[in-house]
Design a protein around this motif. Structure first.
Motif, PDB file in Angstrom:
ATOM      1  N   THR A 164     102.506  68.158   3.848  1.00  0.00           N
ATOM      2  CA  THR A 164     101.602  69.110   4.310  1.00  0.00           C
ATOM      3  C   THR A 164     100.723  69.888   3.091  1.00  0.00           C
ATOM      4  N   THR A 165     101.178  69.730   2.011  1.00  0.00           N
ATOM      5  CA  THR A 165     100.636  70.105   0.951  1.00  0.00           C
ATOM      6  C   THR A 165     100.345  69.168  -0.192  1.00  0.00           C
ATOM      7  N   TYR A 166      99.270  68.908  -0.632  1.00  0.00           N
ATOM      8  CA  TYR A 166      98.634  67.777  -1.668  1.00  0.00           C
ATOM      9  C   TYR A 166      98.443  68.516  -2.809  1.00  0.00           C
ATOM     10  N   VAL A 167      98.850  68.306  -3.987  1.00  0.00           N
ATOM     11  CA  VAL A 167      98.546  68.766  -5.203  1.00  0.00           C
ATOM     12  C   VAL A 167      98.241  67.595  -6.150  1.00  0.00           C
ATOM     13  N   SER A 168      96.881  67.773  -6.569  1.00  0.00           N
ATOM     14  CA  SER A 168      96.323  66.744  -7.593  1.00  0.00           C
ATOM     15  C   SER A 168      97.249  66.496  -9.042  1.00  0.00           C
ATOM     16  N   LYS A 169      97.588  65.515  -9.403  1.00  0.00           N
ATOM     17  CA  LYS A 169      98.149  65.460 -10.785  1.00  0.00           C
ATOM     18  C   LYS A 169      96.738  65.549 -11.935  1.00  0.00           C
ATOM     19  N   GLY A 170      95.646  65.436 -11.348  1.00  0.00           N
ATOM     20  CA  GLY A 170      94.460  65.283 -12.190  1.00  0.00           C
ATOM     21  C   GLY A 170      94.197  66.675 -12.572  1.00  0.00           C
ATOM     22  N   ASN A 171      94.083  67.603 -11.759  1.00  0.00           N
ATOM     23  CA  ASN A 171      93.557  69.011 -12.143  1.00  0.00           C
ATOM     24  C   ASN A 171      94.370  70.134 -11.301  1.00  0.00           C
ATOM     25  N   GLN A 172      95.471  69.626 -10.571  1.00  0.00           N
ATOM     26  CA  GLN A 172      96.205  70.748  -9.688  1.00  0.00           C
ATOM     27  C   GLN A 172      95.364  71.082  -8.670  1.00  0.00           C
ATOM     28  N   PHE A 173      94.463  70.528  -8.203  1.00  0.00           N
ATOM     29  CA  PHE A 173      93.584  70.618  -6.897  1.00  0.00           C
ATOM     30  C   PHE A 173      94.649  70.760  -5.947  1.00  0.00           C
ATOM     31  N   THR A 174      94.667  71.547  -4.954  1.00  0.00           N
ATOM     32  CA  THR A 174      95.726  71.804  -4.026  1.00  0.00           C
ATOM     33  C   THR A 174      95.000  72.007  -2.627  1.00  0.00           C
ATOM     34  N   ILE A 175      95.719  71.256  -1.666  1.00  0.00           N
ATOM     35  CA  ILE A 175      95.031  71.183  -0.387  1.00  0.00           C
ATOM     36  C   ILE A 175      96.313  71.293   0.855  1.00  0.00           C
ATOM     37  N   ARG A 176      96.188  71.962   1.810  1.00  0.00           N
ATOM     38  CA  ARG A 176      97.180  71.586   3.162  1.00  0.00           C
ATOM     39  C   ARG A 176      96.310  70.651   3.875  1.00  0.00           C
ATOM     40  N   LEU A 177      97.314  69.681   4.274  1.00  0.00           N
ATOM     41  CA  LEU A 177      96.984  68.474   5.061  1.00  0.00           C
ATOM     42  C   LEU A 177      97.722  68.060   6.367  1.00  0.00           C
ATOM     43  N   PRO A 178      97.120  67.867   7.430  1.00  0.00           N
ATOM     44  CA  PRO A 178      97.731  67.565   8.691  1.00  0.00           C
ATOM     45  C   PRO A 178      98.812  66.699   8.636  1.00  0.00           C
ATOM     46  N   LYS A 179      99.921  67.010   9.476  1.00  0.00           N
ATOM     47  CA  LYS A 179     100.953  66.231   9.458  1.00  0.00           C
ATOM     48  C   LYS A 179     100.955  64.677   9.883  1.00  0.00           C
ATOM     49  N   ILE A 180      99.805  64.480  10.688  1.00  0.00           N
ATOM     50  CA  ILE A 180      99.369  63.348  11.005  1.00  0.00           C
ATOM     51  C   ILE A 180      98.297  62.638  10.307  1.00  0.00           C
ATOM     52  N   HIS A 181      98.731  61.482   9.886  1.00  0.00           N
ATOM     53  CA  HIS A 181      97.455  60.745   8.967  1.00  0.00           C
ATOM     54  C   HIS A 181      97.597  59.442   9.617  1.00  0.00           C
ATOM     55  N   GLN A 182      96.428  58.852   9.465  1.00  0.00           N
ATOM     56  CA  GLN A 182      96.303  57.280   9.967  1.00  0.00           C
ATOM     57  C   GLN A 182      96.590  56.424   8.727  1.00  0.00           C
ATOM     58  N   ARG A 183      96.817  55.236   9.400  1.00  0.00           N
ATOM     59  CA  ARG A 183      96.896  53.996   8.347  1.00  0.00           C
ATOM     60  C   ARG A 183      95.870  53.980   7.452  1.00  0.00           C
ATOM     61  N   TYR A 184      95.829  53.671   6.258  1.00  0.00           N
ATOM     62  CA  TYR A 184      94.461  53.353   5.609  1.00  0.00           C
ATOM     63  C   TYR A 184      94.963  52.658   4.326  1.00  0.00           C
ATOM     64  N   THR A 185      93.885  51.889   3.777  1.00  0.00           N
ATOM     65  CA  THR A 185      94.202  51.328   2.447  1.00  0.00           C
ATOM     66  C   THR A 185      93.495  51.721   1.328  1.00  0.00           C
ATOM     67  N   SER A 186      93.869  51.460   0.068  1.00  0.00           N
ATOM     68  CA  SER A 186      93.137  52.075  -0.998  1.00  0.00           C
ATOM     69  C   SER A 186      93.492  51.198  -2.297  1.00  0.00           C
ATOM     70  N   THR A 187      92.739  51.350  -3.231  1.00  0.00           N
ATOM     71  CA  THR A 187      93.131  50.781  -4.405  1.00  0.00           C
ATOM     72  C   THR A 187      93.330  51.522  -5.666  1.00  0.00           C
ATOM     73  N   PRO A 188      94.394  52.162  -5.801  1.00  0.00           N
ATOM     74  CA  PRO A 188      94.791  53.323  -6.644  1.00  0.00           C
ATOM     75  C   PRO A 188      95.089  52.621  -8.067  1.00  0.00           C
ATOM     76  N   ASP A 189      94.960  53.482  -9.053  1.00  0.00           N
ATOM     77  CA  ASP A 189      95.187  53.289 -10.430  1.00  0.00           C
ATOM     78  C   ASP A 189      96.713  52.780 -10.599  1.00  0.00           C
ATOM     79  N   TRP A 190      97.030  52.010 -11.660  1.00  0.00           N
ATOM     80  CA  TRP A 190      98.379  51.691 -11.712  1.00  0.00           C
ATOM     81  C   TRP A 190      99.456  52.529 -12.119  1.00  0.00           C
ATOM     82  N   THR A 191      98.703  53.680 -12.679  1.00  0.00           N
ATOM     83  CA  THR A 191      99.951  55.026 -12.894  1.00  0.00           C
ATOM     84  C   THR A 191      99.266  56.034 -12.279  1.00  0.00           C
ATOM     85  N   GLN A 192     100.026  56.833 -11.724  1.00  0.00           N
ATOM     86  CA  GLN A 192      99.701  58.193 -11.156  1.00  0.00           C
ATOM     87  C   GLN A 192      99.421  59.263 -12.030  1.00  0.00           C
ATOM     88  N   LYS A 193      99.722  58.906 -13.423  1.00  0.00           N
ATOM     89  CA  LYS A 193      99.756  60.074 -14.140  1.00  0.00           C
ATOM     90  C   LYS A 193      98.656  61.026 -14.338  1.00  0.00           C
TER      91      LYS A 193
END
Length: 508
Positions: free
Chosen positions: A86-115
């Motif tokens: 329900t709470t998302y905090v970015s590791k990039g700049n600490q951007f914070t947002i409350r998210l709905p509990k239900i989220h759909q299936r989705y694809t993505s191409t993330p970086d190899w590290t989440q640092k």
């Protein structure tokens, strides 16, 4: 015995040969690093195509993601959940947002590290809505001064993962993103693309809380480099234009450019038009438009280009791939995939991945969304089609770091580009192009067959398993042949070293 081709007398010791060979290969790797440093890391190129401009009626959004020469990307699928965070905090700049509990299936191409954050970048959700984020852009100083970017506002690293799981149409994507910017602000200037089976929307962020979006005309396409491109906003037409609240009054109040009789030209108000645009951005528009609309005669250094263009022929996925792989190919400006400080090409060594997100009409919903992925630079890679109604992705697309890994899909395709770099003409035309054509034919044939086979599978779970297995088969087919290609290129490169040094090889 090794004889010098010119004197036939001087001997070259094996150790000296190895040093020369290493020098050439290291030189190729060093050149890749040099070109990566020539631009800011977030340089990309976008291609957008409306449904009536494509050959089969698909909507297409596509982009080269540029970052670094050795930054592996992964391909993953996020499962549908009713109990999400329900709470998302970015590791990039600490951007914070409350998210709905239900989220759909989705694809993505993330970086190899989440640092530094997720950088999901591109994907398709279970509603068959596609999203690509972002096309990094620049805003002018006056606009930024009037509404500064927010240090902990939303930025590229978080956008896909806080928007795509929660939208059911392209238009909803714009609205959700706009609401986030209104509440939390934006940390940077970006372009974001959304599509569904009917519409394609392109959105731009011009300042901390200022944005605009336009629906792409169905019979047109657009080539977008790293600059704000949205022009005149007719905001009374809500079906075609959307924007941040009070945008017009903001532009008037701060006396930004582009205002006339109640209408704002977003690019003029918030964007740039300078020497860097002439060298790095405008030429890429010219290159893409010359490929899709060759009948229109233009110059790469002209002052302006039309945003929405009509193609000479209906556009296919393969044609979009040709644009994204271009380095002014077959023109006098051909850079062979390098930036030689004349004009910046579309295809570059720092391409981390290239994606073409296709939403197909006239097929079952489960097979409508296809995520075409070319890892590394598309000029020396291949677009592999992936269904997105899946429960997993190929293991080789889930591994790889910033160090070479022979099992990683990213590094397989990156190696092809590295091996071709010292001999861009001979190696590319003689060895890489034939394999690309062969693999493309096989993948298209497999996709057609999988589409047909899937129609006979009634149960949702069984169909998802089948589509996942089909993706795996396509990934293995392509990577195996590129592994073999790389082995051949390594072998061929050894003889090229001798040839360049004018050395003849004989037994004895």
């Amino acid at each position: 015995m090794i004889h010098n081709g010119k004197t036939n007398n001087n001997l070259l010791k094996v150790g000296e040969y190895m040093k020369l060979y290493e020098k050439i290969i290291i030189g190729a790797l060093t050149s890749l690093t040099f070109f990566a440093g020539a631009l800011k890391a977030s340089a990309c190129t976008t291609v957008i195509v409306g449904s009536k401009a494509t050959k089969d009626g698909s909507t297409i959004i596509a982009r080269n993601e540029d970052n670094s020469t050795n930054w592996a990307k992964h391909f993953i699928v996020h499962a549908h959940t009713d109990t999400g965070q329900t709470t998302y905090v970015s590791k990039g700049n600490q951007f914070t947002i409350r998210l709905p509990k239900i989220h759909q299936r989705y694809t993505s191409t993330p970086d190899w590290t989440q640092k530094h954050g997720q950088y999901g970048e591109d994907g398709i959700n279970e509603s068959n809505v596609a999203m690509s984020a972002t096309e990094s852009t620049d805003s002018n100083r006056k606009a930024i001064k009037a509404d500064p970017f927010v240090k902990r506002g939303i930025s590229e690293d978080a956008m896909l993962d806080v928007v795509l799981p929660y939208i059911h149409s392209a238009r909803q994507g714009v609205i959700r993103m706009g609401n986030i910017i209104r509440k939390s602000g934006a940390a940077e200037s970006d372009g974001i693309i959304f599509s569904d089976k009917n519409e394609v929307w392109y959105m731009e962020i011009g300042a901390g809380h200022q944005w605009a979006a336009v629906r792409i005309p169905a019979n047109r396409y657009a080539i977008i480099p790293n600059q704000l491109r949205i022009g005149r906003l007719r905001l009374k037409n809500h079906k075609k234009y959307l924007a941040s609240k009070h945008l017009v009054s903001f532009v008037r109040k701060h006396k930004l450019l582009g205002y006339s009789k109640g209408i704002v030209n977003f690019a003029k108000a918030f964007g740039t038009s300078n020497k860097a645009d002439r060298q790095e951005n405008d030429p890429r528009i010219w290159d893409g438009q010359r490929i899709l609309t060759p009948s229109k005669k233009q110059s790469p250094d002209q002052r302006s280009f039309q945003m929405f263009m009509k193609s000479d022929k209906k556009i296919t996925v393969q044609k979009v791939g040709q644009v994204l792989a271009s380095h002014f190919t077959n023109t006098k400006y051909d850079s062979k995939g390098r930036w030689l400080n004349k004009f910046r090409p579309i295809n570059m060594p720092m391409n981390d991945e290239s994606h073409i997100l296709q939403i197909r009409p006239h097929v079952a919903k489960a097979i409508s969304g296809i995520q075409w992925l070319a890892m590394a630079s598309p000029d020396t890679s291949v677009y592999v089609p992936f269904y997105t109604d899946i429960n997993n992705t190929p293991v080789t697309y889930q591994i790889g770091t910033d160090r070479y890994d022979s099992k990683s899909a990213f590094w397989t395709y990156k190696l092809t580009g590295v091996l071709a770099q010292p001999y861009p003409n001979s190696f590319t035309n003689r060895y890489i192009r034939p394999i690309q054509r062969k693999v493309n034919r096989q993948l298209l044939r497999h996709l057609k067959n999988s589409d047909k086979q899937s129609s006979a599978i009634a149960k949702t779970a069984d169909l998802q398993t089948y589509l996942t297995a089909s993706n795996q088969a396509n990934a293995v087919l392509a990577q195996k042949q590129f592994d073999e290609l790389n082995a051949n290129l390594i072998t061929k490169s050894t003889s090229e070293v001798f040839r360049e040094l004018h050395i003849n090889v004989s037994k004895g």
